[in-house]
Design a protein around this motif. Sequence first.
Motif, PDB file in Angstrom:
ATOM      1  N   ARG A  88       8.429  -0.823   4.850  1.00 33.23           N
ATOM      2  CA  ARG A  88       8.652   0.171   5.912  1.00 33.23           C
ATOM      3  C   ARG A  88      10.075  -0.054   6.417  1.00 33.23           C
ATOM      4  O   ARG A  88      10.595  -1.175   6.318  1.00 33.23           O
ATOM      5  CB  ARG A  88       7.629  -0.022   7.032  1.00 33.23           C
ATOM      6  CG  ARG A  88       6.247   0.358   6.558  1.00 33.23           C
ATOM      7  CD  ARG A  88       5.252   0.342   7.688  1.00 33.23           C
ATOM      8  NE  ARG A  88       3.911   0.503   7.164  1.00 33.23           N
ATOM      9  CZ  ARG A  88       2.810   0.392   7.895  1.00 33.23           C
ATOM     10  NH1 ARG A  88       2.920   0.108   9.184  1.00 33.23           N
ATOM     11  NH2 ARG A  88       1.634   0.567   7.362  1.00 33.23           N
TER      12      ARG A  88
ATOM     13  N   ILE B 230      -8.420   3.244  -0.527  1.00 31.89           N
ATOM     14  CA  ILE B 230      -8.474   4.508   0.159  1.00 31.89           C
ATOM     15  C   ILE B 230      -9.342   5.580  -0.489  1.00 31.89           C
ATOM     16  O   ILE B 230      -9.889   6.417   0.173  1.00 31.89           O
ATOM     17  CB  ILE B 230      -7.047   4.998   0.412  1.00 31.89           C
ATOM     18  CG1 ILE B 230      -7.011   5.859   1.644  1.00 31.89           C
ATOM     19  CG2 ILE B 230      -6.432   5.677  -0.758  1.00 31.89           C
ATOM     20  CD1 ILE B 230      -6.026   5.386   2.633  1.00 31.89           C
TER      21      ILE B 230
ATOM     22  N   GLY C 137       2.177   4.925   4.979  1.00 31.91           N
ATOM     23  CA  GLY C 137       1.342   5.907   4.299  1.00 31.91           C
ATOM     24  C   GLY C 137       2.110   6.967   3.538  1.00 31.91           C
ATOM     25  O   GLY C 137       1.565   7.978   3.109  1.00 31.91           O
TER      26      GLY C 137
ATOM     27  N   THR D  34       0.470  12.802  -7.148  1.00 35.60           N
ATOM     28  CA  THR D  34       1.324  13.985  -7.044  1.00 35.60           C
ATOM     29  C   THR D  34       2.739  13.472  -6.868  1.00 35.60           C
ATOM     30  O   THR D  34       2.946  12.499  -6.149  1.00 35.60           O
ATOM     31  CB  THR D  34       0.924  14.802  -5.797  1.00 35.60           C
ATOM     32  OG1 THR D  34      -0.474  14.986  -5.825  1.00 35.60           O
ATOM     33  CG2 THR D  34       1.632  16.141  -5.753  1.00 35.60           C
TER      34      THR D  34
ATOM     35  N   THR E 173       3.427   2.335  -2.089  1.00 37.98           N
ATOM     36  CA  THR E 173       2.548   1.553  -2.958  1.00 37.98           C
ATOM     37  C   THR E 173       2.092   2.407  -4.135  1.00 37.98           C
ATOM     38  O   THR E 173       2.077   1.966  -5.282  1.00 37.98           O
ATOM     39  CB  THR E 173       1.323   1.066  -2.159  1.00 37.98           C
ATOM     40  OG1 THR E 173       1.811   0.440  -0.987  1.00 37.98           O
ATOM     41  CG2 THR E 173       0.470   0.121  -2.951  1.00 37.98           C
TER      42      THR E 173
HETATM   43  N1  LIG Z   1       1.968  10.366  -4.785  1.00 37.71           N
HETATM   44  C1  LIG Z   1       0.775  10.450  -4.221  1.00 37.71           C
HETATM   45  N2  LIG Z   1      -0.124  11.341  -4.697  1.00 37.71           N
HETATM   46  C2  LIG Z   1      -1.332  11.438  -4.123  1.00 37.71           C
HETATM   47  N3  LIG Z   1      -1.733  10.697  -3.072  1.00 37.71           N
HETATM   48  C3  LIG Z   1      -0.881   9.819  -2.567  1.00 37.71           C
HETATM   49  C4  LIG Z   1       0.425   9.648  -3.105  1.00 37.71           C
HETATM   50  N4  LIG Z   1       1.068   8.713  -2.405  1.00 37.71           N
HETATM   51  C5  LIG Z   1       0.214   8.294  -1.458  1.00 37.71           C
HETATM   52  N5  LIG Z   1      -0.964   8.957  -1.539  1.00 37.71           N
HETATM   53  C6  LIG Z   1      -2.110   8.788  -0.632  1.00 37.71           C
HETATM   54  O1  LIG Z   1      -1.674   8.140   0.556  1.00 37.71           O
HETATM   55  C7  LIG Z   1      -2.272   6.851   0.670  1.00 37.71           C
HETATM   56  C8  LIG Z   1      -1.266   5.868   1.236  1.00 37.71           C
HETATM   57  O2  LIG Z   1      -0.220   5.670   0.299  1.00 37.71           O
HETATM   58  P1  LIG Z   1       0.497   4.276   0.086  1.00 37.71           P
HETATM   59  O3  LIG Z   1      -0.470   3.168   0.269  1.00 37.71           O
HETATM   60  O4  LIG Z   1       1.247   4.341  -1.189  1.00 37.71           O
HETATM   61  O5  LIG Z   1       1.491   4.293   1.311  1.00 37.71           O
HETATM   62  P2  LIG Z   1       2.575   3.208   1.700  1.00 37.71           P
HETATM   63  O6  LIG Z   1       3.872   3.942   1.831  1.00 37.71           O
HETATM   64  O7  LIG Z   1       2.560   2.061   0.780  1.00 37.71           O
HETATM   65  O8  LIG Z   1       2.088   2.846   3.162  1.00 37.71           O
HETATM   66  P3  LIG Z   1       2.093   1.470   3.987  1.00 37.71           P
HETATM   67  O9  LIG Z   1       3.516   1.229   4.412  1.00 37.71           O
HETATM   68  O10 LIG Z   1       1.224   1.802   5.141  1.00 37.71           O
HETATM   69  O11 LIG Z   1       1.556   0.427   3.081  1.00 37.71           O
HETATM   70  C9  LIG Z   1      -2.744   6.537  -0.713  1.00 37.71           C
HETATM   71  O12 LIG Z   1      -3.857   5.659  -0.723  1.00 37.71           O
HETATM   72  C10 LIG Z   1      -3.137   7.900  -1.269  1.00 37.71           C
HETATM   73  O13 LIG Z   1      -4.412   8.317  -0.826  1.00 37.71           O
END
Ligand SMILES: Nc1ncnc2c1ncn2[C@@H]1O[C@H](COP(=O)(O)OP(=O)(O)OP(=O)(O)O)[C@@H](O)[C@H]1O
Length: 986
Positions: free
Chosen positions: A296, A104, A174, A118, A178
Motif C-alpha cells: 500500500r 475472498i 483491495g 479482469t 495480490t
Molecule cells: N484483476 C482482478 N480481477 C478480478 N477481481 C479482482 C482483481 N483484482 C482484485 N480482485 C478482487 O479484489 C480482491 C482484493 O484484491 P487483492 O487482494 O489483490 O488486493 P490488494 O491490492 O492486494 O489489497 P490489500 O492491500 O488489501 O492486500 C480480490 O480477492 C478479488 O476478489
Amino acid sequence: MDVLLTNLIKGKLLPKAHVWIVSQPEGVHKIPSEYIKKTVHCEDFGNNETLTDVREQASVDVLLINLIKGTLLPNARVWITSQPPAAEKLPDNFVDRITEIRGIDRQKTSALLNEVFTDLYIIEGEAAQNETQQVQDAKFKTVKEETTIKYCDIFKPAISNQNIKTVLTIGVAGIGKTFASMKYILDWAEGKADKNIFFIFPLPFRELNLRKDKEHSLEDLIHQFFPALKNSEITDYDKYEILIVLDGFDECRLDLEFSEISKWTDVATATSVNVLLSNLLLGNLLPKAQIWITSRPAASNNIPPEKVDRMTEVRGFNDEQREKYFMKRFSDEEMAHKILAHVKKSRNLYIMCHIPVFCWITSKVLEDFVTRNQNEGLPKTLTDMYTLFLLLQRRQTKVKFGNNQPSSETSEMETCCDTSSDETILSLGKLAFKGLEEKILLFTEEDLTGCGIDITKAAVFSGLFTQIKREYHGFYQQKLFCFVHLSIQEYLAALHVFYSFSNKGEKVFIEPTSAASDLTASDFYKKAVDKAFENKNGDWDMFLRFLLGLSMESNQDLLQELLKRTINNELTKMNTNKETAEYIKEKIRENNSDPDKNLNLFYCLNELNDHTLVQEIKNYLHSETKPFEHFTTSQWSALTFVLLTSDEKLEVFDLKKYLKSEKVLLGMLPVVRVSNTTLLSWCELSEESCHGLTSAVLSYPSSNLTELDLSHNDLLDAGVMRLADGLKNINCKLEILKLAGCQVTENGCSYLAKAIESNRVSSLKFLDLTYNHPGENGMNVLSAIVENPDKTLEKVCFDHGGKHRLKPGWNKYGADLTFDGNTASKRLVLLEVNKKAKTVSKVEEVPTRTYNERRFKRTQIFCNEGLEGLCYWEVEWKGKVGIAVAYADVGRTWDSDGGLGCNHWSWSLLCSKTGYTAMHKRTSIEINAPPCEKIGVFLDWEGGTLSYYSVSSEGRSLIHTFKAKFTAELFPAFWFKKGSITLSDL
Ligand SMILES: Nc1ncnc2c1ncn2[C@@H]1O[C@H](COP(=O)(O)OP(=O)(O)OP(=O)(O)O)[C@@H](O)[C@H]1O
C-alpha cells in the motif's frame, strides 16, 4: 543413427531439447543414470489385475487403473485433469494454490483465477535504470502521458539491455496488487509466460512476520514455504533465474534496516529474518534474483528508492475494465447487465467500484437483490453495502444448515442455528476489533477461542473469515486464520463496538473510568471521531465510517434480527446523528493542518447522510458569485472534497481561480496531488508551501503532478531547499518546475542540482530559473546536468538574472527609469537629476532642442529605457497627467495619430483629481476609484498585460489592466495637462 541418439541423450546434440525416452524396465539400465532427470514408472498400467465389476473389492490403485483403462464402467466418460508440464519443476501444490482463489471467493468452488481475473489499470513510474540509451529515449518523448503497463510486462525491459531487477508495485487496499502478482505466477506456471524463470517464490510478508522470532537461513525459509524443494539438492541458487514475490510490504512487521545494515550474502547460514529480507531487498543475498514487492502506498516510502528499478501503481479498474469485471463475474449475461445497471444508477457506487474488492462485494450483494427480484433498499453508502453483504452471508449460512422453510419440527433447530451463527458473527466482530487494536491480521486458534469462536462454526462464514491453507506448512504448525479483506475486519470491528455499546452499554474503546459510564450516545460517537482523528496513520478511518454508518436507523433496521434487540431510541435518535455530524463539522473547521483527515470526515458525513456542506459548495461552484474570500475553513475543506470526488478528471489546478493564499493551498494539497499541472505563480507563497508540497505531493507515491509553476513567490533558497527534498524522492514525477522570480541564488541552484543528481528516477526535463540570481556557479552546476546524458534534464532558463532579482516582492522586477531629456516638451522642466518632470507656465527656450521643433508641441516626455519581460515601476503624480507606455517610434512627434493612449501603439492611464481614465486607440474607460498619489505599473510583456495599481501604505490595489499582444519594446512615457511626475526609487 547410434551416434545421433547417443549424443542426443547426452545432451551434446540439441543441448536445450527435452528428451523423453520410453522403454521397457529392463532397457533402462543401458542409459547412464547421470543423463536421466526423472523416471516415471508405468508398469502399473501394464500388468495389473483386471476389474470389471463395480461391486468387487479392490485397492484404490486398482480401481483407478481399471477406470482409466476402461475395463471398469466401460461406457463412462473419464476426465483426468493434471498440472501442466511447466508445473513439474514447481513445488508441490503450487499451481493449486495459485489457481484456486483463496479467501475472498472461497464459497464459489468454481472460482478460478483465470476465470475471474479482469485486466487492471496499472501505470508505470519512471524507470530507474542508469542506462544512457533509456534516458535518451525518455528525452525524445515530448508529451508525457500516463504510461500504462500490463501486469504481465512488469519485468519486461522498456528497451533492450535494460535490467529490471526490482519492481515495486503500489496501490490502495483491495485494488488488486495480490491478484496481479498471483495471475503473473499462474501464467508462468501454466507455461504461458516467462519461460526463462526457473523458480518463482511467493513469500508474503504476512507469513514472514510469523518467523521473525527465530533465526533461519534463506534456504531454510524457502524450504519452509516449499517443502518439496528440500529434496531438490539445489546447491547454487545463482544458477537459476529466480523471481521472489514479496506481497504486502505494508503488512511487514519485521524491523528492516537498510542504512547501517550488516551485509549478508550466505544463503545457507541462519540469521534473523530481518537481516535476510533487508539483504534480499538490497541485492546482497541472491544478487541475481528478481524481486517484486507489492505495498500500500504509505509504507512503500521505507524501501530504498535507489534499489527500485521500476515503480508501478495499480489503479484498479477503469470504466471499461469495471464493466468487463461484471460481465465476467456472471455467466448469466442478463444478470450481469442488470447488476451493471444498478451500479450505474448510483454515481457514488459506480466510482467506488474502481476498487476490485468493492466490485466483488457489490456483485455479491446486487446478485442477491436481482435474484430475489428486489428493487427497494439498494445500498447507497459504504456501510449499507457491507451490512447487506453480512446479511447475505448470514442467510447463506442459514441455508447451509438445512431447511429454509420453517416448519414446526425444524423451527427450534433453526432458531438454535441462527442463534449460534449470530453469536459467531458477533464473536468474529470481537476478534476483528482486537486485531485492529493490536494491529493483527493473522489469527491463531487461541486467538479465536479467546474470543469465544468455535472454529467449525466460523468456517461456515467463509465469505468473511477464512483459514490460510497451508497443508505443506513445515515450520509453522499452527492453523492460521484471517478476514477475507481488511475492510471486512474493519466493518466487523465497528459492528462489535456498536453492539457492545447498544446492547450492553460497554464502551469498548474508552478507558473504563467512572466518567465513561455516564457517556451519552453522542459523546460516545464523538470519542470515536476523536480516536480516528488522532491516529496519524488513518488506522481507524474506515472503522469510524462504518461505526457512524451503523448509527443510522436504516442500517439498524437491517441488523435488528442479528443484534436481537429493539432499537435503542437514544442511539438512533436523529438528534444523536445530528450532534455527531455537527461535531464532525466543527472538527473540520478546526483542522487546518491535515487535509487528508478532513477528507475522511467528509466521508463520515456522507455515512451520516449529511450533505449540507458539500451541497453548499456545489451551489457556489454553479453560481455566478463565488465568495471565496469569505470562505470558512470548513468550506475550503468541502471544496477540496468536492473537487476530489468530482466525476471530471482534474488536469489543471490553478489556485488563483479560488484564492491566492498559502493557507488555502496547504488545505488543498490533496487536490494538487491528483492534478497533472498545478499553477501557483503570484500567490504570495513562502517556504511553508514548499514544505507542504514536498511532504504531501512530491513524495507521495500516487501523486500525478508532472508540472508545477511556483514562479513569482518569494520562496528564497530556504524554500528551494525544501523543494529539493521533494525532487530527491523516488515518487516525484515532476517534469516541469518553474521557479522564476523566487529569489534563488547560487545556493538554491546547488540544492536543486544535488537533488536531481541523487535521484536515479528523476524525470525533470525543464527548469525555469529566470528572474533569479544564480551567479556563475549556480548556472554551471545545473548546466552540467543538462550535459549529462544520464539525466533527463533538457533545459534550464536563467534569463533576466541579476543581483537586483533578490529584492523582495515586485521590487525585484523594478525598472530603473530615467527621463530622456531629448523627448521633453518645452513646457516641461526636469528636476532632481532627471527623476522629476514638471510643467511650467513660462516656457524657456532651450537651444539644444531646436533640431526638431515639432516634437515638443505635445506636453509629454519619454523614458530612455525600452522595456520587455516583466517590469515594474512606480511614479508619484500631481495635477492631471497621463501615465503611459508606447513603442519607440510612436507619438513622439506631433502627428495625426493623436497623443499617448489615443493610437494603436500606446496605452495610457489618465489621472486626475476626479478619477482615472484608461485610454487606448480611440477608446477610453472611466474608472471609478479614489485617486492615489502613487501609481504602480506592472508590465508583463510576454503575457500581454499592462496593469496599473494605486500604491499606499495598505498595499496595492488594481486600477486597470490592458491586455494586448505586444510586438516591440515599450517605453514608459507621460503626458501632462498640468502637474508633475516623479519616478520613484524601488
Ligand atoms: N484483476 C482482478 N480481477 C478480478 N477481481 C479482482 C482483481 N483484482 C482484485 N480482485 C478482487 O479484489 C480482491 C482484493 O484484491 P487483492 O487482494 O489483490 O488486493 P490488494 O491490492 O492486494 O489489497 P490489500 O492491500 O488489501 O492486500 C480480490 O480477492 C478479488 O476478489
